[in-house]
Design an enzyme around this catalytic site. Structure first.
Site, PDB file in Angstrom:
ATOM      1  N   LYS A 100     -32.304 -27.032  39.069  1.00  0.00           N
ATOM      2  CA  LYS A 100     -32.276 -28.432  39.525  1.00  0.00           C
ATOM      3  C   LYS A 100     -32.599 -29.330  38.337  1.00  0.00           C
ATOM      4  CE  LYS A 100     -34.940 -31.596  40.987  1.00  0.00           C
ATOM      5  NZ  LYS A 100     -34.179 -32.818  40.585  1.00  0.00           N
ATOM      6  N   GLU A 125     -50.960 -40.772  30.794  1.00  0.00           N
ATOM      7  CA  GLU A 125     -49.724 -40.551  30.053  1.00  0.00           C
ATOM      8  C   GLU A 125     -48.765 -41.717  30.283  1.00  0.00           C
ATOM      9  OE1 GLU A 125     -46.851 -36.787  29.169  1.00  0.00           O
ATOM     10  OE2 GLU A 125     -47.243 -37.219  31.283  1.00  0.00           O
ATOM     11  N   CYS A 141     -43.596 -34.907  26.323  1.00  0.00           N
ATOM     12  CA  CYS A 141     -44.910 -34.492  26.815  1.00  0.00           C
ATOM     13  C   CYS A 141     -45.872 -34.208  25.665  1.00  0.00           C
ATOM     14  CB  CYS A 141     -44.771 -33.270  27.712  1.00  0.00           C
ATOM     15  SG  CYS A 141     -43.929 -31.878  26.926  1.00  0.00           S
ATOM     16  N   GLU A 162     -45.126 -26.586  33.035  1.00  0.00           N
ATOM     17  CA  GLU A 162     -45.294 -27.283  31.760  1.00  0.00           C
ATOM     18  C   GLU A 162     -45.353 -28.758  32.098  1.00  0.00           C
ATOM     19  OE1 GLU A 162     -44.660 -29.547  28.915  1.00  0.00           O
ATOM     20  OE2 GLU A 162     -42.697 -28.626  28.574  1.00  0.00           O
TER      21      GLU A 162
END
Length: 494
Positions: free
Chosen positions: A175, A389, A288, A254
């Site tokens: 996906k 973040e 990231c 992750e």
């Protein structure tokens, strides 16, 4: 521009999906690239059922490891040959520069090639005997696995999950992110071409664009899916881990990061300036592992940050298709607005905006999702701006007084994904690197990756490991075999 896919890959067949309509948008222009019919929950079920049959097909099930490696080598060749087309699609879909997206396509090819080599040399083991028997440890595929990937580096992320999963003998339901499905579909076409050439079931791979709410949820919950590999946001990762726990299936996550990058007083300043800028502003900060918290020794703080700001102001902002562009648009206008909102939050927390802090002005930028490279300071590490973040081209600079102060601040985060250290003192670098709570530490470099080196996150940055020789084993289950050698009945029967 290469052909833009509009069909999706369901159970080995290319066709229009039965799910919601999805517009993919060029973030440099705001124009719609394509409108896809996404997958429905019923089509996820169809793909999973076909994948389970493909895994059980003797043509695939009995394929020897070196023959699966040949398939992976062929996928690597096709990916490398199509690198320019894959790069163009990914730039159109994500806004990244063509230099970066071509490197990502070649990285994907390298991942398939490395995993093929690792598969060729992977061994079962004969374990030390502790009785009248020979003991062996063997590895077998899990069956059908789900791979859910983000929008920032889709082709490389896809390869990191598909290559070891196929090497291990599984089938994959992929996906891709709803904002960036095009390059994943293009990679899927290359993989099905290789499967066709080897006369293997094409249902071993499905590429199922759609929302996480519909398609992602259906993949994670499906009873035939025996493992989930997820890259994305931490809160979504928590939800997936909860569902996987209920099913008692393995999961790798992750997740997010707020990575520190550290400049010691003895650093090579030119090297550090270039590395700090690359660490946060390449990919427009949409990474990231971006080095988004900059810690500089107080005795050089003012001079280093002053020079950094001057150089950041000179970074070239523009479409990813233009040669010389260093910072492209953000992936989507709504994401650009999220980044802008974080800078407004920083201002309210007392930050000084040293450069950037807004969208660029001018006609060439007005329709794109652009945001200027931004450097902030004047905030404590406890501020929301330093703790959350942002996932954009926003760097927060902070001074530190001594190494204990530095380690305390660097580790004061829910995340533990990566870190960069700039110093000429390699002994100090080693000692500092061991004290930092992060899965990857770069010393006098940043954002360098190798398919042979494991990648993992600590704390809220993830669970499990990708890459390296053990990547294949993560997609297998272990079986122990005992071979009796005594020739006598077991003694309990007398």
């Amino acid at each position: 521009m290469p052909h833009i896919p509009t069909d999706i890959l369901i159970a080995g067949q290319w066709r229009r999906g039965a799910g919601e309509l999805l517009d993919t948008v060029d973030p440099a222009t705001g124009l719609v690239l394509a409108t896809l019919h996404t997958a429905s929950a019923d089509e996820v079920d169809e793909a999973a059922e076909a994948a389970a049959k493909a895994v059980a097909d003797p043509v695939w099930r009995d394929l020897l490891a070196h023959e699966r490696a040949r398939l992976l080598h062929r996928i690597a060749e096709l990916t490398e040959e199509a690198a320019d087309d894959l790069a163009a699609l990914q730039t159109a879909d994500t806004g990244k520069t063509l230099t970066e997206t071509r490197a990502l396509a070649l990285s994907a090819a390298g991942t398939f090639r490395y995993i093929a080599a690792a598969l060729e040399t992977a061994e079962d083991s004969v374990t030390p005997s502790r009785g009248p028997y020979v003991t062996m440890s063997a590895y077998e595929p899990l069956g059908v696995v789900g791979a859910i990937n983000p929008w920032n580096s889709p082709v490389a992320s896809d390869a990191q999950k598909i290559a070891p999963a196929l090497a291990a003998g599984n089938a994959v339901l992929l996906k891709p992110a709803a904002w960036t499905p095009l390059v994943s579909l293009a990679l899927g076409r290359l993989i099905t071409q290789a499967l066709d050439e080897f006369r293997l079931p094409t249902a071993l791979l499905s590429v199922l664009p759609g929302s996480g709410r519909v398609v992602g949820d259906a993949v994670v919950r499906h009873p035939l899916v025996a493992r989930i590999g997820f890259t994305g946001g931490t809160e979504t990762g928590r939800s997936i881990a909860t569902l996987a726990a209920r099913k008692l299936i393995p999961v790798s996550l992750e997740l997010g990061g707020k990575s520190p990058t550290i400049v010691r007083a003895d650093a090579d300043i030119e090297q550090a300036l270039a590395g700090v800028m690359f660490g946060i502003f390449s990919s427009s900060g949409q990474s990231c592992i971006a080095g988004s918290r900059l810690f500089v020794a107080r005795e050089i703080y003012d001079s280093f940050v002053g020079e950094l700001v001057e150089r950041v102001r000179k970074l070239r902002v523009g479409p990813g298709t233009e040669p010389g562009t260093q910072v492209g648009p953000l992936v989507h206008h709504s994401h650009r607005d999220s980044v802008a909102a974080y800078v407004d939050l920083a201002r309210s927390e007392g930050a000084r905006v040293l450069c950037g802090g807004s969208a660029p002005e001018g006609e060439r930028y007005q329709d794109g999702a652009y945001y200027l490279p931004t450097v902030l300071d004047g905030l404590p590490n406890t501020s929301r701006t330093c703790q959350e973040e942002i996932f954009g081209p926003v760097l927060v600079a902070l001074p530190y007084d001594d190494e204990d102060d530095l380690v305390r601040q660097a580790n004061d985060s829910i995340y533990g994904l990566a870190c960069g250290i700039w110093t000429r003192d390699l002994r100090a670098a080693w000692q500092l690197a061991r004290r930092i709570e992060a899965g990857t530490v770069w010393i006098n470099t940043y954002k360098q990756f190798s398919a042979s080196t494991p990648f993992s996150g600590w704390k809220d940055s993830g669970l499990g490991t990708e890459k390296g020789r053990d990547a294949i084993r993560a997609y297998q289950r272990q079986k122990s075999l005992y071979w009796g050698t005594s020739g006598h009945p077991l003694p309990w029967a007398g």
